[in-house]
Design a protein around this motif. Structure first.
Motif: not given
Lengths: 567, 342, 267
Positions: A181-190
């Motif tokens: 889920x942390x990576x998912x947030x990073x994806x959303x941020x990028x």
């Protein structure tokens, strides 16, 4: 100078061991010039203070990360290939998961000491960043970043950013639900980066999220690229420390031209070397007793589930908190394109600005003071009230963001409404930092006044004496020279004169000159100057109270001093 | 020159009105007299410190041995209890084994090594006049010897070629991933695709979705996909049944629900966490990551938090056998916003 | 047959037919439709068998102020018709009802009623209209079957963890509401909560999560709650926030203490 006479006498080869070591020393010297190295470095003096060990905590936890990380890498498989778990952790039996997660579980449950090493690695990662932060705060508040150490401050900021990157790439590797889920947030941020965001995510993830390549890619960054860069920057950072010699706190006998402390060999080597074992030991003890990131409870990553209380590790918390505080309004569609400022601003722009501000501060302060000298004596934080105020202000806004990242847990623990709490923190984000600045600056100035009082009148003894005239006064015991020195040794800057409407040659003052003068006013308008010998003499002679309040020198002399124009 | 304003430095005493009888600044009184430690003059104290160091080293050795014994004595049998024992014993053994070496070294340095402070002189970073002149001369000479100053085209060519050389490194990264295309806007949902339970993929009868229920839903054909996690990351859906009267009437979405069964994307429009928290009394959906709150009664419009856009609604109907099916794909891309989204 | 055929047109025939139809319907209704008293098997709570009449008395005395004299609901409390015995057992036996005051959600308080009272109340509410029954002890027993625990874990993560956290430590909802921690909840109540969807919680009926799957979820929670934390002190099992807190107030303080000792002059 740093070698007491007679200390070389021990080298006369008398015993067998002494002859052996003399032989070895000879061998090394003829090949690598060991004698010159020893002579040059072994008796280098390091000042001794607990706050000078903070950087060591960071350095040592990095070494511990390398050691424990190497052990983990022997068992961890950086692969997103799906497998069915067949290890000994019952509640995951038969569950489909990535090899990365399965190997992390095996490492924890089937390798003796594996769980301990995982916990050592994770705890030292958290301590690594915490120690960097504390070290930076020490350097900031004592003004250790001043000339000639500006570049080393910059290297330190770079190290801090690299540490965050290293931490985040590591956080993602177990491929459990939390890190996914942390990576998912990073994806959303990028994705929210204007124009190129979508392309960057597709290149980073090798296609769509989560894809099958992100874990191996983060792995190579985490175990090779980032640690390599960090090591190189640490080497530079330390080389500069040696080149500059360590700063020291002001005190009797300590000047800007000397360094007072203990020699590298043997005292400092024993202390600093011993401290490595202390830090390592403490981290292992914590890892044996306190659980961290129990990856087995989260289950494998799957884009559909999520756990309540999904948070990043503490050092990314401020970004997560800012994402939570930001209202959603600033997302726009312009000419068929979407601009997500509600994500882009808090997650990338603000942290970027924070790093820029950190990088720029030493240069800014030097520009404002115009002080071009080398500084090796540290400031007491109270003697730089505006700088200290700025520092506390930064800490305060960081803490508000940080608190916001735990708003759900605070709401749960204190049975508050998460909506009210979020609104409260949004409000505090703007209110608290300026308040913190003003309060801190005032406290610093009061402490300085207290120092003046003490320097002028000495300690209160509590003895009240009645004079023959019937006057009462309390007897003050004057300070010794050594005691007084700490209170009077510092220098105070005065604000630059506001440039006149026109220079003598008719040139108007430029905007830059005026900005600089105004900043100088902001920094140094409120100040308490240290007691001068004349003031002390006056105070002792008259015993009058007014002398304390009067700043040094007569006004005319000051005008003359400050009327110089910046060039 | 510097324009530094330092009232209490740089002045000479002669500047002072009183003609220099009182110095402007206090003088550094110099290092105070050294205070000796107990161990410096009391042999018993020194002996005691020595013993303490030895005890610490002994404890360290004990810790290390304890670690090795624990490693072999506590086998891992898959239960939490033994793992806990193993972790604690290994941690304490190794921890003390290392910790006490450190305290022994530091204690030794503090109590028995000389603690007389020493001085080193500092030298400014700035070189002397001669050094600087020499360095400048060397630089000028190497510039001349290289001849680049006289041959500007070589210099230009060198800069140009060197600037081009790293480009292949950038180009090489091109194949890190495919171009986005429409990938983010397309999901597995399509006309007639059944709504199925996550994770079993069993289709859902409309009649099974009772009032107040929430079902976590995936497309029935999800596992047929080669990259089903990628597809799930876009297609995850939440269905809830509410009294149709509580939902605000939206003319554009007539017939998108089945008797109050509403299907919405589960992927947050903020940064993509699963918006999975459904409060059946208030009909609010909450994202646990950043607290974006969506109101089902207003077609999942954002009512709080950092998201801007409503959750995309999936139009659904019922097939001949009574199972819930999609009418089409989402009419807008689900998940976080991105530049090309429009 | 002839006589019957002949009298078909008799004026009384219609009335007689109607009467017969009514009788048949009535009889069929009595036979088939649930009567008030034996609508379902009387609910039992921990062995105490519920009594409808006593339940009604308790209801009138303790619950009717908010839920209405006929449990039809009012402005202060919802209708209880059709909520079933399971709902009553969950709300009353966990101490959520009777409500002490209006709040974002009913907190757990010390339980007011004993098992017999709860069974009686449940029997009364169940008698009003059919609804979910209190599960049998066998239905809510946790198993230590590895695969059941694994399946339960997966279901828990998908359906429950977003509110209650992956190990059931609880979590915050909007406006002061919260999903409570699940470490000290009886299996029966976990089952009933899924079945009835109390307060903010949605309903997970048997078509969504089958009774067998509900039991798997209970088994998973039982496993989580009864096994020790292998890594040591679990810091509340709420993830990185308490870990970060521990780093600052535990680890850093300890290390700084060591540094201070190191820098202090020996006496």
């Amino acid at each position: 100078m740093s070698t007491p006479a007679g200390s070389t006498a021990a080298f006369t080869p008398t015993s067998r061991t002494a002859r052996l070591s003399a032989g070895a020393a000879d061998y090394l010297d003829e090949r690598i010039g060991a004698a010159r190295l020893v002579k040059g470095f072994a008796r280098k003096v390091f000042p001794d203070h607990w706050s000078f060990m903070l950087g060591e905590i960071a350095l040592y936890s990095f070494v511990i990360l390398l050691i424990s990380g190497t052990f983990l890498a022997l068992f961890y498989v950086p692969s997103m290939t799906l497998v069915e778990y067949e290890g000994s952790y019952a509640p995951m039996y038969g569950v489909t998961m990535s090899e990365a997660y399965a190997s992390s579980l095996n490492l924890s449950f089937d390798i003796r000491g594996g769980l301990l090493m995982r916990q050592v690695h994770h705890w030292s990662a958290l301590i690594f960043v915490a120690a960097i932060v504390v070290h930076m705060l020490r350097v900031f508040f004592t003004g250790a970043f001043r000339k000639p150490r500006e570049f080393n401050w910059v290297l330190g900021v770079v190290l801090a950013v690299l540490a965050l990157a290293e931490g985040f790439t590591g956080y993602s590797l177990p491929d459990d639900l939390l890190s996914g889920n942390g990576l998912r947030i990073i994806e959303g941020v990028i994705l929210a980066i204007p124009v190129v965001g979508t392309y960057i995510t597709f290149f980073l993830f090798g296609g769509e999220f989560p894809g099958e390549t992100i874990i191996p890619r983060l792995y190579i960054l985490h175990v090779f690229v980032l640690p390599g860069i960090i090591l190189a920057v640490i080497a530079l950072h330390l080389a500069l420390v040696v080149a500059h010699k360590h700063t020291q706190y002001p005190g009797p006998g300590r000047t800007n031209d000397n360094v007072v402390g203990f020699p590298l060999m043997p005292v400092y080597a024993a202390k600093a070397g011993g401290f490595f074992f202390i830090v390592f030991g403490v981290i292992i003890l914590i890892s044996g007793l306190v659980s961290i990131n129990a990856i087995w409870v989260y289950g494998p990553y799957d884009p559909s589930p999520v756990s309540a209380g999904t948070q990043p590790d503490w050092y990314i918390g401020f970004v997560d908190g800012l994402l939570r505080l930001m209202p959603g309004q600033p997302e726009f569609t312009l000419a068929g394109f979407t601009l997500s400022l509600n994500v882009f601003l808090p997650s990338l722009v603000v942290p970027g600005l924070m790093v820029m501000a950190l990088l720029a501060y030493p240069f800014l302060e030097q520009w404002v003071t115009g002080d071009n000298r080398e500084h090796h004596l540290l400031d007491r934080p109270r003697n730089a009230p505006v700088r200290t105020g700025i520092g506390v202000m930064a800490i305060t806004s960081y803490c508000v963001m940080w608190a916001a990242a735990g708003n759900d847990l605070m709401a749960l623990a204190f049975r508050m409404s998460i909506n009210d709490l979020t609104w409260f923190l949004r409000f505090m984000f703007f209110v608290l930092p300026p308040v913190a600045f003003v309060v801190t600056k005032r406290i610093c100035l009061s402490l300085q006044r207290k120092d003046r009082e003490l320097a002028l009148h000495g300690h209160e003894t509590g003895r009240v004496v009645r004079t023959a005239d019937g006057e009462y006064f309390e007897v003050h015991e004057p300070l010794s020279d050594t005691e007084r020195w700490l209170l009077v040794q510092h220098e105070t800057y005065r604000p630059m004169a506001i440039p006149p409407k026109a220079h003598e040659d008719g040139r108007k003052p430029s905007v830059v000159e005026r900005v600089r003068a105004n900043l100088s006013g902001f920094f140094f308008e409120d100040r308490v100057e240290p007691v001068t010998p004349r003031e002390l003499a006056a105070a002792q002679h008259h015993g009058e109270h007014e002398a304390i309040e009067q700043p040094t020198g007569d006004e005319a002399a000051r005008r003359e001093l400050t009327s110089g124009t910046p060039d | 020159m510097s324009d530094v304003q330092l009232p209490n430095s740089g002045q000479t005493a002669a500047d002072e009105p009183d003609g220099g009888r009182t110095p402007v600044r206090f003088r550094n009184p110099g290092l105070p007299a050294h205070r000796h430690r107990m161990a410096d003059f009391d042999p018993r104290a020194a002996k005691r410190a020595e013993r303490q160091v030895l005890v610490m080293l002994g404890l360290s050795a004990l810790g290390t041995i304890f670690f090795i014994v624990a490693y072999f004595a506590v086998p891992l049998d898959g239960t939490f209890a033994t793992l806990q024992v193993s972790n604690i014993t290994l941690g304490l053994g190794l921890g003390f084994g290392i910790f006490f070496i450190g305290t022994a070294a530091v204690h030794l340095a503090k109590t028995l090594m000389p603690d007389t402070e020493m001085f080193d002189e500092r030298h400014p970073q700035r070189g002397t006049k001669e050094e600087r002149d020499d360095a400048a001369a060397i630089m000028v000479q190497s510039g001349q010897e290289s001849g680049l100053g006289r041959r500007p085209f070589i210099l230009g060519g060198l800069v140009g070629a060197a600037a081009l050389a790293p480009l292949p490194a950038v180009v090489l990264l091109r194949d890190l991933g495919p171009l986005p295309g429409d990938a983010l806007a397309e999901t597995l949902w399509d006309e007639g695709v059944r709504l199925a339970l996550d994770p079993s993929a069993e289709p859902i009868l409309a009649s099974d979705v009772t009032l107040g229920s929430v079902f976590h839903v995936i497309p029935e054909n999800l596992y047929e996909s080669d990259h089903f996690l990628d597809e799930k990351a876009k297609a995850a859906v939440l269905i809830m049944r509410v009294d149709p009267d509580v939902v605000e009437y939206d003319e554009d979405r007539v017939g998108w629900d089945v008797d109050g069964i509403y299907a919405f994307s589960k992927i947050c429009t903020h940064v993509g966490c699963p918006v999975a928290l459904y409060e059946q009394q208030t009909h609010h959906l909450l994202c646990p990551c950043h607290q974006s709150t969506f109101d089902l009664t207003q077609h999942c419009k954002v009512i709080f938090g950092p998201a801007k856009r409503a959750l995309p609604q999936l139009p659904i109907s019922v097939d001949d056998e009574g199972y819930l099916v999609a009418q089409s794909d989402f009419l807008e891309p689900p998940g976080p916003s991105y530049w090309e989204r429009g | 047959m002839r006589t019957l055929a002949a009298r078909r047109r008799h004026p009384a025939a219609t009335a007689l037919l109607l009467l017969m139809a009514l009788l048949v319907t009535g009889a069929a209704y009595t036979a088939l439709a649930p009567s008030r008293a034996d609508a379902t098997i009387a609910p039992t709570v921990e062995g105490a068998v519920g009594d409808v009449d006593r339940g009604q008395e308790l209801f009138l005395a303790n619950c009717a102020t908010c839920h209405g004299l006929q449990a039809q609901g009012g402005s202060a409390g919802p209708s209880l018709i059709g909520v079933g015995a399971a709902s009553v057992d969950f709300q009353v036996a966990t101490g959520r009802m009777p409500l002490a005051q209006q709040a974002p959600q009913a907190p757990q308080k010390p339980v007011v009623f004993d098992d017999q009272d709860v069974a009686d109340l449940a029997a009364y509410v169940a008698s009003l209209a059919p609804g979910p029954a209190i599960p049998e002890p066998g239905e809510v027993e946790a198993t230590d079957d590895v695969e059941a625990i694994a399946a339960g874990g997966e279901l828990f993560r998908i359906n429950c963890a977003m509110c209650h956290n992956v190990v059931g430590s609880g979590g915050a909802l909007t406006q002061g509401k919260y999903a409570p921690p699940l470490d000290d909840v009886e299996n029966r109540h976990i089952y009933e909560a899924m079945q009835t969807g109390p307060q903010s919680m949605p309903v997970f009926n048997d078509d969504n999560i089958s009774p067998e799957e509900k039991q798997q979820i209970i088994s998973y929670l039982d496993h989580v709650n009864t096994t020790p934390s292998p890594g040591g002190w679990s810091l509340g099992s709420i993830g990185p926030v308490t870990e970060g807190l521990f780093v600052w107030v535990g680890a850093m303080v300890l290390l700084l203490g060591c540094a201070v000792w190191l820098g202090a002059k020996s006496s």
